[in-house]
Design an enzyme around this catalytic site. Structure first.
Site, PDB file in Angstrom:
ATOM      1  CG  ASP A  39      40.196 -50.303  91.006  1.00  0.00           C
ATOM      2  OD1 ASP A  39      39.074 -50.667  90.639  1.00  0.00           O
ATOM      3  OD2 ASP A  39      41.207 -50.322  90.279  1.00  0.00           O
ATOM      4  CG  ASP A  40      42.882 -49.430  95.454  1.00  0.00           C
ATOM      5  OD1 ASP A  40      43.050 -50.525  94.885  1.00  0.00           O
ATOM      6  OD2 ASP A  40      43.527 -48.410  95.156  1.00  0.00           O
ATOM      7  CG  HIS A  77      41.977 -54.224  93.136  1.00  0.00           C
ATOM      8  ND1 HIS A  77      42.283 -54.135  91.805  1.00  0.00           N
ATOM      9  CD2 HIS A  77      42.601 -53.165  93.734  1.00  0.00           C
ATOM     10  CE1 HIS A  77      43.062 -53.072  91.614  1.00  0.00           C
ATOM     11  NE2 HIS A  77      43.287 -52.476  92.758  1.00  0.00           N
ATOM     12  CG  HIS A  82      41.320 -45.500  93.083  1.00  0.00           C
ATOM     13  ND1 HIS A  82      41.428 -44.835  91.890  1.00  0.00           N
ATOM     14  CD2 HIS A  82      42.143 -46.576  92.986  1.00  0.00           C
ATOM     15  CE1 HIS A  82      42.283 -45.470  91.096  1.00  0.00           C
ATOM     16  NE2 HIS A  82      42.724 -46.531  91.738  1.00  0.00           N
TER      17      HIS A  82
HETATM   18 NI    NI Z   1      44.382 -50.643  93.264  1.00  0.00          NI
END
Ligand code: NI
Length: 274
Positions: A65-66, A116, A207
């Site tokens: 993610d991210d 996301h 992440h």
């Molecule tokens: Ni996030």
């Protein structure tokens, strides 16, 4: 306890490069030359090559993610060297400059690029039209970089309810194994959390923010490959298990007896940073 001690030891050995046996790196796949052909391919189409056959063993989906982040290029190199595929849930506001090339590279190298949201928004606090706007902005930015719009969504902060699931218009992908990498920043702990809890069919949450996440997951990949695991994208994982991914539904894993479920009103907020 025995397993825990053993996994601590092996994570330390692998991360420090002192493992006695050199882990097999699998088939080496050179980065493909960039072409426009990817523009014509369906996004996140499951690979029909040997990986799906090999997937009759244990399979998991690594999800990041991210990103893109400062270590994304290194992570893609490590995944390519192991023929491991992953799913990236992109923080679409970050797609500027070189990050656009990283997103394109993800798609080109057979990874799945998911959404996301654009602003990393807490969707449960937004109206339906604001949710649609977040999704649309992210779709456009990701499509421009990756060549096709994202087909999957992971809600930031793991914050979702049935209204969010319905409004976002994509299958919502949660996770079954949280490495806690976003708070721990320690590669050995990230590696150990994967080895201690991994099950066939898991979706693993990571992440793209810290070097520790990259180092920890790469160490875990090498150990798990020795144990017969393959690393596939989320769509490939669900295809292997014969589970359709549908808009309006959410998914935690593809274990044989999975915990995918209708939203019960009890899950939002029981999660980490997503
Ligand atoms: Ni996030």
């Amino acid at each position: 306890m025995k397993r825990l001690v053993a996994s601590i030891a092996i994570c330390v050995l692998v991360i420090t490069g002192c493992a006695v046996a050199t882990p097999s790196l699998g088939r080496i796949v050179p980065a493909a030359a960039w072409t426009d052909s990817i523009l014509n391919e369906p996004p996140c189409a499951p690979d029909s090559d040997l990986r799906l056959l090999a997937g009759q063993g244990k399979v998991v989906a690594l999800t990041f993610d991210d990103g893109p982040g400062p270590y994304t290029g290194q992570l893609l190199d490590e995944l390519a060297a192991r023929d491991a595929k992953a799913t990236f849930f992109i923080f679409a506001e970050k797609i500027t400059g070189d990050n656009a090339f990283l997103v394109r590279r993800m798609a080109q190298e057979g990874h799945c690029v998911g959404s996301h949201t654009y602003h990393h928004a807490r969707l449960t606090t937004l109206t339906n039209s604001q949710i649609w706007q977040e999704m649309d902005l992210a779709d456009r930015a990701i499509a421009q970089a990756a060549g096709s719009p994202p087909q999957l969504m992971r809600p930031p902060f793991g914050a979702y309810d049935q209204r969010v699931i319905d409004a976002c218009g994509k299958p919502v992908i949660l996770w079954s194994l949280d490495t806690r990498d976003w708070e721990l920043h320690d590669p050995e702990t990230v590696c150990r959390n994967i080895l201690d809890f991994v099950q066939d069919g898991d979706i693993i949450l990571l992440h793209e923010l810290a070097l520790s996440s990259k180092d920890g997951v790469v160490a875990a990949i090498d150990i798990l490959m020795e144990d017969g695991y393959s690393f596939v994208t989320v769509p490939e994982l669900f295809q292997l298990r014969g589970i359709p991914l549908e808009a309006g539904k959410h998914y935690h894993d593809a274990r044989q007896a999975g915990n995918n479920c209708e939203y019960s009103g009890e899950e939002s907020g029981n999660v980490s940073q997503g």
